[in-house]
Design a protein around this motif. Structure first.
Motif, PDB file in Angstrom:
ATOM      1  N   LEU A  19      -5.391   3.524  -2.510  1.00  0.00           N
ATOM      2  CA  LEU A  19      -5.052   3.485  -3.930  1.00  0.00           C
ATOM      3  C   LEU A  19      -4.356   4.771  -4.356  1.00  0.00           C
ATOM      4  CD1 LEU A  19      -5.236   2.194  -6.748  1.00  0.00           C
ATOM      5  CD2 LEU A  19      -7.502   3.254  -6.988  1.00  0.00           C
ATOM      6  N   LEU A  20      -4.888   5.897  -3.916  1.00  0.00           N
ATOM      7  CA  LEU A  20      -4.299   7.184  -4.282  1.00  0.00           C
ATOM      8  C   LEU A  20      -2.908   7.347  -3.664  1.00  0.00           C
ATOM      9  CD1 LEU A  20      -7.481   9.430  -3.916  1.00  0.00           C
ATOM     10  CD2 LEU A  20      -6.430   8.615  -6.034  1.00  0.00           C
ATOM     11  N   ALA A  21      -2.757   6.900  -2.416  1.00  0.00           N
ATOM     12  CA  ALA A  21      -1.448   6.987  -1.756  1.00  0.00           C
ATOM     13  C   ALA A  21      -0.432   6.082  -2.456  1.00  0.00           C
ATOM     14  CB  ALA A  21      -1.575   6.605  -0.286  1.00  0.00           C
ATOM     15  N   ALA A  22      -0.868   4.885  -2.829  1.00  0.00           N
ATOM     16  CA  ALA A  22       0.027   3.952  -3.525  1.00  0.00           C
ATOM     17  C   ALA A  22       0.451   4.513  -4.881  1.00  0.00           C
ATOM     18  CB  ALA A  22      -0.664   2.602  -3.707  1.00  0.00           C
ATOM     19  N   THR A  23      -0.463   5.214  -5.533  1.00  0.00           N
ATOM     20  CA  THR A  23      -0.142   5.833  -6.816  1.00  0.00           C
ATOM     21  C   THR A  23       0.984   6.849  -6.667  1.00  0.00           C
ATOM     22  OG1 THR A  23      -2.439   5.564  -7.548  1.00  0.00           O
ATOM     23  CG2 THR A  23      -1.087   7.149  -8.753  1.00  0.00           C
ATOM     24  N   VAL A  24       0.972   7.559  -5.547  1.00  0.00           N
ATOM     25  CA  VAL A  24       1.978   8.596  -5.312  1.00  0.00           C
ATOM     26  C   VAL A  24       3.346   8.001  -4.987  1.00  0.00           C
ATOM     27  CG1 VAL A  24       2.640  10.539  -3.836  1.00  0.00           C
ATOM     28  CG2 VAL A  24       0.254  10.268  -4.545  1.00  0.00           C
ATOM     29  N   VAL A  25       3.387   6.962  -4.152  1.00  0.00           N
ATOM     30  CA  VAL A  25       4.675   6.517  -3.595  1.00  0.00           C
ATOM     31  C   VAL A  25       5.276   5.280  -4.253  1.00  0.00           C
ATOM     32  CG1 VAL A  25       4.043   7.494  -1.358  1.00  0.00           C
ATOM     33  CG2 VAL A  25       3.631   5.064  -1.793  1.00  0.00           C
ATOM     34  N   THR A  26       4.480   4.445  -4.910  1.00  0.00           N
ATOM     35  CA  THR A  26       5.007   3.169  -5.410  1.00  0.00           C
ATOM     36  C   THR A  26       6.122   3.353  -6.429  1.00  0.00           C
ATOM     37  OG1 THR A  26       2.881   2.071  -5.042  1.00  0.00           O
ATOM     38  CG2 THR A  26       4.437   0.991  -6.527  1.00  0.00           C
ATOM     39  N   TYR A  27       5.872   4.164  -7.451  1.00  0.00           N
ATOM     40  CA  TYR A  27       6.901   4.355  -8.478  1.00  0.00           C
ATOM     41  C   TYR A  27       8.165   5.020  -7.924  1.00  0.00           C
ATOM     42  CZ  TYR A  27       9.465   6.363 -12.356  1.00  0.00           C
ATOM     43  OH  TYR A  27      10.469   6.740 -13.200  1.00  0.00           O
ATOM     44  N   PRO A  28       8.052   6.128  -7.174  1.00  0.00           N
ATOM     45  CA  PRO A  28       9.275   6.759  -6.652  1.00  0.00           C
ATOM     46  C   PRO A  28      10.119   5.824  -5.789  1.00  0.00           C
ATOM     47  CG  PRO A  28       7.434   8.261  -6.450  1.00  0.00           C
ATOM     48  CD  PRO A  28       6.858   6.941  -6.859  1.00  0.00           C
ATOM     49  N   VAL A  29       9.467   5.089  -4.893  1.00  0.00           N
ATOM     50  CA  VAL A  29      10.218   4.191  -4.014  1.00  0.00           C
ATOM     51  C   VAL A  29      10.897   3.095  -4.829  1.00  0.00           C
ATOM     52  CG1 VAL A  29      10.021   2.474  -2.175  1.00  0.00           C
ATOM     53  CG2 VAL A  29       8.805   4.652  -1.981  1.00  0.00           C
TER      54      VAL A  29
END
Length: 333
Positions: free
Chosen positions: A27-37
């Motif tokens: 969840l924390l990793a997805a929070t970091v990368v989902t929006y930028p990608v």
């Protein structure tokens, strides 16, 4: 209360197991990368396809296309660039979606920049604008999510002045086209917000995991994890937004200055563009008192990244420098 406690206890036990730890990290990793990608894909390689779907746009009229092409070539010559290193697709808004240019992508990447100048850029005279408004908008206009009554057919001074504020001279149009190129140049135009989001959420994700797992803040329960996560993501969102507003402010002021210093005519066009925007907003404010909370007495829109009055005053300073230079040139002649 018993149902909540039972759910919280079972969720807490699950989070402490291997699947739960993986869920938290995921969840924390997805929070970091989902929006930028997602943002980089939508505004980068896919911009040509997504931009027309997100906004109501159409091809530039021939008269505007000619000006846009001339300013684009001026930009290439001034910046010593070649077309393949400054790809752009010009459009015009087909509705009054925005009072200023909307954009996607960046002039500094090979996938290019998509921009759509305001709908009213097509008006060639006050009569042309009045005729359009009388036909399409009867006696109301949408402005800042408000319905404003404008008596287009009554011949009142306010309606004529408002229509006039939507008509731009060739100098103003040239300034607009050139300004937009400088405002959305460089990799930062595409990736700044994504990089900022990834940076802030990386820090908040580390703190979220540490506070929940190591310090056992709030008892280390599932609910405490949800609260900590929400608070930190909210803080990251706020910081990212403020950082982007600062970037937008600096980019806008820089773009205005670069475009205005191109020639005396560009400087005059820039002043006209922002002055008419301020005047237009003041007229709407007078016609609709509820807009007092959204529009200042000067005609500025509250909460925007770069205040219109700041941009106008900045161009006045640039114009003062140009006047001094003009005097020197005249003396040389």
């Amino acid at each position: 209360m018993g149902v909540y406690s039972d759910w919280n206890n079972r969720a807490t036990v699950w989070l402490q197991k291997t699947p739960g730890r993986r869920f938290r990290i995921g969840l924390l990793a997805a929070t970091v990368v989902t929006y930028p990608v997602g943002s980089i894909l939508i505004n980068g390689p896919l911009s040509k396809f997504t931009f027309p779907k997100r906004h109501s746009i159409e091809k530039l009229p021939e008269s505007l296309a000619r000006l846009a092409d001339q300013e684009y070539r001026r930009f290439l010559e001034k910046e010593n660039r070649i077309p393949k290193d400054a790809v752009i697709n010009h459009h015009i808004q087909s509705t009054f979606e925005d009072e200023d240019t909307i954009a996607s992508g960046s002039l500094g990447i090979r996938t290019g920049l998509n921009i759509a100048v305001p709908f009213y850029a097509r008006f060639q005279s006050t009569e042309n604008a009045l005729e359009y408004f009388r036909e399409k908008y009867a006696d109301t206009m949408d402005f800042l999510s408000e319905k404003v009554r404008v008596p287009w057919s009554s011949g009142e001074p306010s309606s004529s002045e408002l229509a006039e504020s939507y008509v731009l001279s060739e100098n103003a149009l040239r300034f607009l086209f050139l300004r937009d190129l400088y405002a959305h140049d460089g990799y930062a135009s595409l990736a700044q917000r994504s990089i900022s989001w990834a940076t802030w959420t990386s820090f908040t994700s580390i703190f979220t995991y540490w506070l929940h797992s190591k310090t056992k803040l709030g008892g280390g329960t599932a609910m405490s994890f949800a609260v900590i996560y929400t608070v930190f993501v909210g803080a990251a969102y706020y910081a990212n937004k403020q950082w982007y507003l600062l970037y937008r402010y600096l980019s806008d002021v820089h773009a205005d200055a670069e475009a205005a210093r191109t020639s005396f005519d560009h400087a005059e066009g820039g002043k006209e563009y922002y002055w008419k925007m301020l005047k237009r907003n003041r007229i709407y404010r007078e016609l609709k008192p509820s807009l007092f909370t959204k529009v200042t007495a000067t005609g500025d829109v509250r909460g925007i990244a770069t205040p219109i009055i700041v941009r106008y005053d900045h161009l006045k300073d640039v114009n003062a420098e140009d006047d001094e230079l003009r005097q020197v040139i005249n003396m040389d002649d």
